[in-house]
Design an enzyme around this catalytic site. Structure first.
Site, PDB file in Angstrom:
ATOM      1  N   ALA A 268       0.850  -1.190   0.000  1.00 52.89           N
ATOM      2  CA  ALA A 268       0.000   0.000   0.000  1.00 52.89           C
ATOM      3  C   ALA A 268       0.884   1.238   0.000  1.00 52.89           C
ATOM      4  O   ALA A 268       2.091   1.151   0.189  1.00 52.89           O
ATOM      5  CB  ALA A 268      -0.902   0.004   1.225  1.00 52.89           C
ATOM      6  N   ASN A 271      -0.010   8.009   0.286  1.00 54.78           N
ATOM      7  CA  ASN A 271      -0.252   9.331  -0.304  1.00 54.78           C
ATOM      8  C   ASN A 271      -1.167  10.180   0.566  1.00 54.78           C
ATOM      9  O   ASN A 271      -2.165   9.700   1.089  1.00 54.78           O
ATOM     10  CB  ASN A 271      -0.926   9.177  -1.671  1.00 54.78           C
ATOM     11  CG  ASN A 271      -0.343   8.060  -2.475  1.00 54.78           C
ATOM     12  OD1 ASN A 271       0.832   8.084  -2.815  1.00 54.78           O
ATOM     13  ND2 ASN A 271      -1.139   7.043  -2.746  1.00 54.78           N
ATOM     14  N   GLU A 304      -0.300   2.691   7.069  1.00 50.38           N
ATOM     15  CA  GLU A 304      -0.424   3.817   6.133  1.00 50.38           C
ATOM     16  C   GLU A 304      -1.042   5.023   6.833  1.00 50.38           C
ATOM     17  O   GLU A 304      -0.653   6.163   6.595  1.00 50.38           O
ATOM     18  CB  GLU A 304      -1.249   3.438   4.902  1.00 50.38           C
ATOM     19  CG  GLU A 304      -0.760   2.196   4.147  1.00 50.38           C
ATOM     20  CD  GLU A 304       0.718   2.177   3.842  1.00 50.38           C
ATOM     21  OE1 GLU A 304       1.333   3.256   3.687  1.00 50.38           O
ATOM     22  OE2 GLU A 304       1.298   1.065   3.757  1.00 50.38           O
TER      23      GLU A 304
HETATM   24  N1  B3K Z   1       5.897   3.830   1.515  1.00 48.15           N
HETATM   25  C1  B3K Z   1       5.347   2.770   0.729  1.00 48.15           C
HETATM   26  C2  B3K Z   1       6.358   1.949   0.021  1.00 48.15           C
HETATM   27  C3  B3K Z   1       6.771   2.500  -1.280  1.00 48.15           C
HETATM   28  C4  B3K Z   1       7.610   1.523  -2.041  1.00 48.15           C
HETATM   29  C5  B3K Z   1       8.203   2.168  -3.251  1.00 48.15           C
HETATM   30  N2  B3K Z   1       8.905   1.244  -4.080  1.00 48.15           N
HETATM   31  C6  B3K Z   1       4.497   1.861   1.554  1.00 48.15           C
HETATM   32  C7  B3K Z   1       4.770   1.876   2.991  1.00 48.15           C
HETATM   33  O1  B3K Z   1       5.831   1.527   3.459  1.00 48.15           O
HETATM   34  O2  B3K Z   1       3.912   2.278   3.709  1.00 48.15           O
HETATM   35 ZN    ZN Z   2       5.588   2.520   5.282  1.00 47.87          ZN
END
Ligand code: B3K
Ligand code: ZN
Length: 876
Positions: A268, A271, A304
């Site tokens: 996930a 954003n 998230e």
């Molecule tokens: N921050 C994203 C992971 C993105 C991976 C990019 N290749 C999900 C997470 O760790 O919450």
């Molecule tokens: Zn993360």
């Protein structure tokens, strides 16, 4: 490689030369292309030392640049320079507006980075460097901008148009089209940008924050999945409450949205205000989702959500700081899950994962500190080390500071750095400043890779009643780091007397945290009236390998008496490891195998003791996995490990069959499905009992499994029975129920993925052929990462006996898939290389074959940066 990819170093970090104050985007989604109009308010960064440098924006080679203007002046071709990866403009003013119009092709995007289509809907993935596949930009996390986004699309095909922040305007446009404008008031880096356009259904709820603000919560998915969204919504609301209670953090926008998509490279993405989720981490329904699936949804939704503070409000200065947000957020979600369910079970699961996957990574060619010093492709650094070890490092700070000081530290961190892009050092500094505790040596955890080893011995002076623990630490060399300085390690210990009681320690408690800082250090305990049995590294207080010469009888004693639930399990694991390792030696010497009956007796005691924490029973009775035994081996003998473990399971099952049947019957209650800790524990224990019973080879146990399969009203029980039958010698029965299962579930992709995975991980002969046939099956699609993970990784990671077949067929197969995926989806291709990177751990003949396949990948043509980095480092 036409050109060696460039290595990026942390030491080369410089502040951006320009800042983007406002970002205005307009997306026109057309049938075959998307037009991206960007209007950026740019100014020189007063903190940058270069005063008249050119503006250099990142932009992928596939972007088609249609127009570029500075302060409304359209530039001619000679006024700018376009390279494979950038757009440069000389002589720009100190403050100006840059406009670009770019054409992109989401339908051709198989890498699933940037803007792409998943099953007919548009979605984005920008972390880490995907925004440059959408438009020209300063695509780095320390450039934070306020975004306004307008999306225009066909109204019938894409009724739902979403982006970050709040919707502020909408309307109809010519040609049956419509548009929506979104405004996100919080400055953010481009990696947190998101856009979704599709024909989506949704559920909606409300959440009132502690300070009384009302937030609209929406979860979007395909219409047919509308009945699978409730659990994510419940989890979201629990997460919001928990973050207020435990960290004092409230949500900040008026709306929080989650969208489920089927084609997604990872779990996930956080954003701002618009999370995009792999369907596998958001959809949940008792009939189609296992207990593990429910817990994954709860954990990932929380993860998230927690990023809104640890990641979004306070973000990373550069990608070397990735663990700043990931390690901290994993620690936060682990504590949340521990609070919602069984704390000990959660800890056991996390430690098991760390000790197999992360320890193996730390011992291999890709080993890196949680703050790496360099990389070729940042996508390769979303690793077990950054996430799981990173979380362990935060947990150690929590242990050293105590809960209260840790909370002061996190409050200070969030206040001091709100709206900023910062470093792991800023995080540690806030913890230090708030607590007054010196973490200078502790910082080595951020810069040194490798898993420390602690050798423990002890002395007891009966006349003085002094007990002394002697701890020696060392850390093996890792690529680029041959020598390591001693770490600052919290080692939590307790001492047990003969009666099984915890002894009172000098801190007035029964558990004490020893702070190991030297290469060798002695810790004495006074007024110890008898020689104790030590309970070491309680709750796994540090990500290390700890050795102490326990006798088997000591371990049996700890299994039943340790007041630390984690260490009870750990004692059972250690006993299992000790016995299995000895038997592996016997097996290799061609000797007859005889099981130490102390294991049988200990298991019997656990099976029949109803006073035990029932959530832990199935964990305690699970032998160390093949993956863990492999990790502990100097040279991994895949076949011996498998054969010996099977022998022990069968021997235990035969000796304990009446107890196992009793447990099965006791746990086999009919009740409405609920994914709470108590019912999960009951199902886990029931299915563990069944897994042992199946190994007795008695036809009535096959009947038991088939009955469970037919009668199950939930996916946990049905999938457990299916896997046991498929992984048994009863091939005919397996064929029948596999077929039946597929017919029932073929319209549920997530269930079909599990069906693929069960077959891919079948240890029986012929699994590779089955996998090859399944690649032609209607349900398989090489472009869908979930399918690739289920089938190909299911084989290469969960089926060691077949993957490491002596004819090299498993290795060849995997290399073929990597070569194919290298063009389609480099991130997924690169992940698949992992099992081959471990080649040094296997006997010479296998080493040779694995290396050969790595070399074949290397020579296969133009490699993506992702695959190149992992393969070249593995061959080095
Ligand atoms: N921050 C994203 C992971 C993105 C991976 C990019 N290749 C999900 C997470 O760790 O919450
Ligand atoms: Zn993360």
């Amino acid at each position: 490689m036409p050109q060696q990819p460039q290595v990026i170093y942390l030491k080369d970090y410089q502040v951006p030369e320009f800042l983007i104050e406002k970002t205005d985007l307009r997306f026109e989604l057309q049938a075959d292309a998307t037009l991206v109009k960007a209007r950026l308010q740019i100014r020189r960064n007063p903190q940058s030392l270069s005063k008249n440098s050119a503006l250099v924006l990142q932009g992928d080679k596939d972007l088609v640049l249609c127009r570029v203007a500075v302060n409304d002046q359209v530039l001619a071709e000679q006024d700018y320079r376009r390279s494979e990866e950038s757009l440069s403009i000389n002589d720009v003013p100190d403050v100006f507006v840059l406009e670009t119009v770019t054409e992109i092709y989401p339908d051709q995007n198989t890498a699933l980075e940037g803007l792409y289509r998943s099953d007919g809907m548009y979605c984005t993935q920008c972390e880490a460097e995907g925004f440059r596949r959408i438009t020209f930009y300063l695509d780095r996390p320390d450039v934070m901008s306020v975004f306004t986004t307008t999306i225009e699309a066909d109204k019938a095909a894409y009724p739902v148009l979403l982006s970050n922040g709040n919707p502020v305007a909408s309307g109809d446009a010519d040609g049956d089209r419509h548009w929506v404008t979104w405004e996100d008031p919080f400055p953010k880096p481009a990696y947190l940008f998101a856009l979704v356009a599709g024909d989506l259904a949704f559920i909606e709820d409300r959440y009132v924050t502690g300070s009384g603000r009302e937030v609209t919560l929406q979860i979007f998915a395909a219409e047919k999945d509308l009945d699978k969204l409730d659990y994510a919504m419940i989890s979201l609301k629990k997460s919001m409450r928990w973050d207020e209670e435990v960290y004092g953090r409230e949500y900040d926008l008026d709306i929080y949205m989650i969208v489920a998509v089927d084609f997604f490279n990872m779990g996930a993405m956080e954003n701002k205000g618009l999370n995009i989720f792999n369907t596998s981490c958001v959809l949940a329904h008792p009939e189609t989702t296992t207990d593990a699936g429910f817990q994954r949804v709860e954990g990932v939704v929380a993860h998230e959500y927690f990023h809104n503070w640890s990641g979004n409000r306070v973000t990373c200065r550069d990608w070397f700081q990735l663990s700043l947000k990931e390690g901290f957020t994993v620690f936060r979600d682990a504590e949340f899950s521990a609070d919602m369910n069984s704390r000990t079970v959660k800890r056991v699961e996390d430690v098991s994962l760390l000790r197999t996957a992360q320890f193996a990574e730390d011992a291999g060619p890709m080993a890196h500190p949680i703050r790496p010093a360099s990389f070729i492709e940042i996508s390769n650094f979303y690793t077990m080390t950054i996430y799981e070890k990173g979380a362990e490092v935060v947990r150690m700070i929590h242990t050293l500071l105590g809960a209260e000081n840790f909370r002061k530290g996190s409050d200070l961190y969030f206040e001091r750095h709100d709206g900023q892009a910062v470093t792991t050092d800023d995080f540690v500094q806030a913890m230090e400043d708030a607590s007054g505790i010196d973490l200078s040596q502790f910082r080595l955890w951020y810069s040194q890779a490798g898993t420390p080893v602690i050798d423990v011995s002890d002395e007891y002076d009966a006349s003085q009643q002094i007990y002394t623990l002697i701890l020696k630490q060392r850390c093996p060399a890792t690529p680029g780091q041959s020598e390591k300085a001693p770490f600052h390690i919290p080692v939590s210990v307790g001492l047990l007397g003969k009666s099984g009681q915890d002894m009172m320690l000098s801190n007035g408690e029964t558990t004490q945290v020893l702070e190991l800082k030297e290469a060798e250090q002695r810790f004495s305990f006074t007024e110890i009236e008898e020689k104790p049995i030590p309970s070491l590294l309680r709750s796994f207080s540090a990500p290390v390998k700890l050795h102490y010469g326990y006798q088997r009888d000591d371990l049996v004693f700890l299994m039943s008496h340790d007041s630390d639930g984690f260490n009870r399990w750990e004692a059972a694991q250690k006993l299992g490891v000790d016995i299995l390792q000895e038997l592996i030696g016997e097996y290799q010497a061609g000797n007859e195998l005889v099981l130490d009956n102390r294991l049988t007796a200990a298991y019997r005691a656990v099976l029949t003791d109803l006073s035990l924490d029932q959530a832990m029973v199935s964990k305690v009775l699970t032998l160390p996995t093949e993956a863990y035994l492999s990790e502990l081996s100097d040279i991994i003998d895949v076949d011996a490990i498998h054969a010996v473990r099977e022998f022990v399971i069968k021997t235990l099952a035969e000796a304990l069959s009446s107890e196992l049947i009793a447990v099965y019957d006791r746990c086999n209650v009919s009740e409405k499905y609920a994914p709470d800790a108590t019912s999960i524990a009951r199902r886990a224990l029931k299915n563990l009992a069944l897994s042992y019973l199946m190994k007795t080879g008695k036809p009535e146990q096959l009947e038991r499994a088939l009955t469970q399969f037919q009668d199950a009203d939930n996916m946990t029980d049905s999938m457990a029975a299916l896997a046991l039958v498929v992984h048994s010698p009863y091939a005919k029965a397996a064929e029948v129920i596999l077929e039946q299962f597929y017919l029932r579930w073929k319209n549920e992709p997530l269930v079909v993925n599990q069906w693929l995975s069960v077959q891919a991980s079948n240890p029986s002969k012929g699994a590779l052929n089955t996998v090859k046939q399944l690649m032609q099956h209607e349900s398989f699609n090489m472009r869908n990462p979930n399918k690739v993970r289920s089938l190909i990784s299911g084989f290469s990671s969960l089926n060691p006996v077949n993957f490491h077949a002596m004819d090299g067929s498993g290795y060849r197969f995997l290399a073929d898939q990597i070569i194919e995926l290298n063009n389609l989806n480099p991130q997924i291709a690169s992940r698949l290389v992992t099992p081959l990177t471990r080649w040094k751990r296997y006997p010479a003949d296998r080493q040779g074959m694995m290396r050969e396949e790595l070399q074949r990948i290397m020579d296969s043509g133009e490699l993506s940066r992702d695959v190149f980095e992992v393969v070249s480092k593995s061959l080095a």
